[in-house]
Structures are given as C-alpha cells and as structure tokens.
Enzyme design. Structure first.
Site, PDB file in Angstrom:
ATOM      1  N   ASP A  57       1.028 -18.964  25.791  1.00 39.60           N
ATOM      2  CA  ASP A  57       1.403 -18.475  24.450  1.00 39.60           C
ATOM      3  C   ASP A  57       1.456 -16.944  24.461  1.00 39.60           C
ATOM      4  O   ASP A  57       1.828 -16.317  23.470  1.00 39.60           O
ATOM      5  CB  ASP A  57       0.479 -19.025  23.359  1.00 39.60           C
ATOM      6  CG  ASP A  57      -0.965 -18.581  23.516  1.00 39.60           C
ATOM      7  OD1 ASP A  57      -1.317 -18.004  24.569  1.00 39.60           O
ATOM      8  OD2 ASP A  57      -1.762 -18.811  22.580  1.00 39.60           O
ATOM      9  N   ASP A  96       0.496 -24.106  27.101  1.00 38.10           N
ATOM     10  CA  ASP A  96      -0.532 -23.624  26.176  1.00 38.10           C
ATOM     11  C   ASP A  96      -0.379 -24.293  24.820  1.00 38.10           C
ATOM     12  O   ASP A  96       0.735 -24.486  24.340  1.00 38.10           O
ATOM     13  CB  ASP A  96      -0.347 -22.113  25.958  1.00 38.10           C
ATOM     14  CG  ASP A  96      -1.515 -21.302  26.468  1.00 38.10           C
ATOM     15  OD1 ASP A  96      -2.638 -21.864  26.595  1.00 38.10           O
ATOM     16  OD2 ASP A  96      -1.320 -20.108  26.746  1.00 38.10           O
ATOM     17  N   GLU A 193     -10.932 -15.368  31.737  1.00 38.93           N
ATOM     18  CA  GLU A 193     -10.173 -14.138  31.491  1.00 38.93           C
ATOM     19  C   GLU A 193     -11.115 -12.984  31.139  1.00 38.93           C
ATOM     20  O   GLU A 193     -11.951 -13.114  30.223  1.00 38.93           O
ATOM     21  CB  GLU A 193      -9.164 -14.373  30.342  1.00 38.93           C
ATOM     22  CG  GLU A 193      -8.337 -13.138  30.012  1.00 38.93           C
ATOM     23  CD  GLU A 193      -7.094 -13.425  29.173  1.00 38.93           C
ATOM     24  OE1 GLU A 193      -6.755 -14.601  28.959  1.00 38.93           O
ATOM     25  OE2 GLU A 193      -6.463 -12.447  28.740  1.00 38.93           O
TER      26      GLU A 193
END
Ligand code: KIV
Length: 275
Positions: A57, A96, A193
């Site tokens: 996304d 996503d 992340e």
C-alpha cells in the site's frame, strides 16, 4: 509480447511458494522481496530472480502521491495486484490490505478473499497481538498471512511520524512478544520495519516463520525494498534504502545487483541500519 510470456532467463525457474521460503530459512539462504506495483516491473523482477513481490500500500505514496498509506482503497490494491500478476508467473505475490479493511476478523476475511481472487498468494496486515485471532481465522481457512511489526505505516498518526520502533527495552519486548504470538497463530511471514538490528536478529531466531527486514539490519531471513528507492526515484530516500541503479546499466541490472547483494550479505550494511 504480453508480459506473461517473458522468460525468466537467469532469474527464477520455478514457482516460489511458502514452502520454498521456509526451506530457504532452514538452510540459511536469504531471499529477496521487492515492493512494486505494475506488470513491467513484475516481469523484470522475474528475470532478476526476485522471489517475493509485495504489492504494497506504499503505492499510495510512491505512485499516487499521497503523504501516507491511509487513503489507499481496496479497489486500488486489487487493480495493482492484477497488474503485477499479469507480469510475473513465478514469484510469490503478496497483497497489502489497506487501512481499516481488517479491523475485525470478519472484515479481514471478506477483504482478504478479494485480494486473493485478484491473484495474490498471500495477504499482509500491520499490527501485533490484536491481530492474532484474525491471523488464525485467515490461516485456518487457507489464506496465508504476512504479519508486519515495528514501524507499521498505517499507524503513522499514532506514532507521531515515521519513526524507528523498539528502541527502548519495553517496546522491544512487546514487539518480540507480538512476533511470537503471531507465529503461533499461524502467520507465514513477518515484515520487520525500522527496528534495531539486534531486535530483528532476536525475533528471527525466536520464530519459525521467515522474517523480511526493511531498515532492520542484515540478520533477517530476507530483505525488502521499494522499487522507487532501488531505482533512485524517491526525492528524500530513507536511510535504510539504496539506489542500485547507479551501479548498473539498466533496471534488470539494478534488480540483479540488489538480489546479489542481499544474498551475499553485502546489503544492508552499517549505513542502512539502526543500532
Ligand atoms: O507497503 C509497502 O511497500 C510495505 C513495505 C515497505 C514493507 O509495507
């Protein structure tokens, strides 16, 4: 020539499945993921040996020009998953799920079904403990799930910006606990992340599922970068990214360099890593 007939040449020569990735983790072989959004890039990734394609996304920011991923819709994700699918018949495609499309397990079920029917082999959702029931529900019904912890961009307003996560002891412990929980609930992959590399290393050792790092150091089982960063298209690139096109002649060459550097443990190095 339709992209579907592009041969893999020096790249992939068989379909990548979650079993392939589990085997690679067990053997200590790194695999490579690229977040990309269209058929030509997906075809180049196939030729360059990229095992996993993430239709992220992030396209809200990299393609559509929004300042976060929050405005991205299901229709946009489906449109791009279908395009990527047309370009690549061998890599594993992960789609996503956009902001608030998996707020309850039932909502997740209905929306994940649409992403899978568009051509994805797996869906990705952002969040920790609160998603354990959702992961279990999807997984038991045959939908593989990639979890995403650390800096989860859909929560940017809660974090107060795009910030490294897990720097203090309590936060790091919570991310580790969440990873274990989602692993036990049946998640098949985990994106980490922007977390310190020592934390990513500890999580990678603690869970069965393969981990994919972005800004998480080199000790994860795999790496992911966004295609715009790999090709130097990002105006202010993040610390963890690298423009591989400066060391290559063309786009497939840049992708091959990225693949090679990940597999040989050359990328990411210290300058791309949070301590
Ligand atoms: O949306 C995306 O591209 C992602 C990656 C940055 C991991 O979630």
């Amino acid at each position: 020539m339709p992209y579907a007939s592009v041969s893999s040449e020096a790249g992939l020569n068989r379909p990548i499945t979650i079993n392939t990735l589990r085997k690679m983790k067990a053997q200590g072989d790194k695999f490579v993921t690229v977040a990309l959004y269209d058929a030509p890039m997906a075809a180049m990734a196939l030729k360059s040996g990229v095992e996993v394609l993430l239709v992220g996304d992030s396209l809200g920011m990299t393609v559509l020009g929004y300042d976060s991923t929050i405005p991205v819709t299901m229709e946009q994700m489906i449109y791009h998953v279908e395009a990527v699918k047309r370009g690549n018949s061998l890599s594993l495609i992960m789609g996503d799920m956009p902001f608030m499309t998996y707020a309850t397990p039932e909502q997740a079920m209905a929306n994940a079904t649409r992403i899978m029917q568009a051509g994805a082999h797996m869906v990705k959702i952002e969040g920790g403990e609160w998603l354990a029931d959702t992961v279990r529900m999807l997984s038991e019904r045959g939908i593989p799930v990639c979890a995403h912890l650390g800096l989860t961009p859909q929560s940017v307003n809660k974090f107060g910006g795009f910030r490294v996560q897990g720097r203090d002891q309590a936060q790091a412990q919570k991310i580790l606990d969440d990873a274990r929980l989602l692993d036990q609930a049946g998640a098949d992959l985990l994106v980490l992340e922007c977390v310190p590399s020592a934390l990513a290393q500890a999580i990678t050792a603690a869970v069965d599922m393969p981990t994919i790092g972005i800004g998480a150091g080199r000790e994860t089982d795999a790496q992911v970068l966004v295609i715009n960063d790999i090709l130097g298209l990002t105006p202010q690139p993040p610390k963890f990214s690298k423009n591989f096109l400066v060391e290559a002649e063309d786009i497939p060459g840049a992708l091959r360099k990225y693949v090679g550097d990940v597999k040989n443990g050359v990328f990411p190095d210290e300058v791309h890593t949070f301590g």
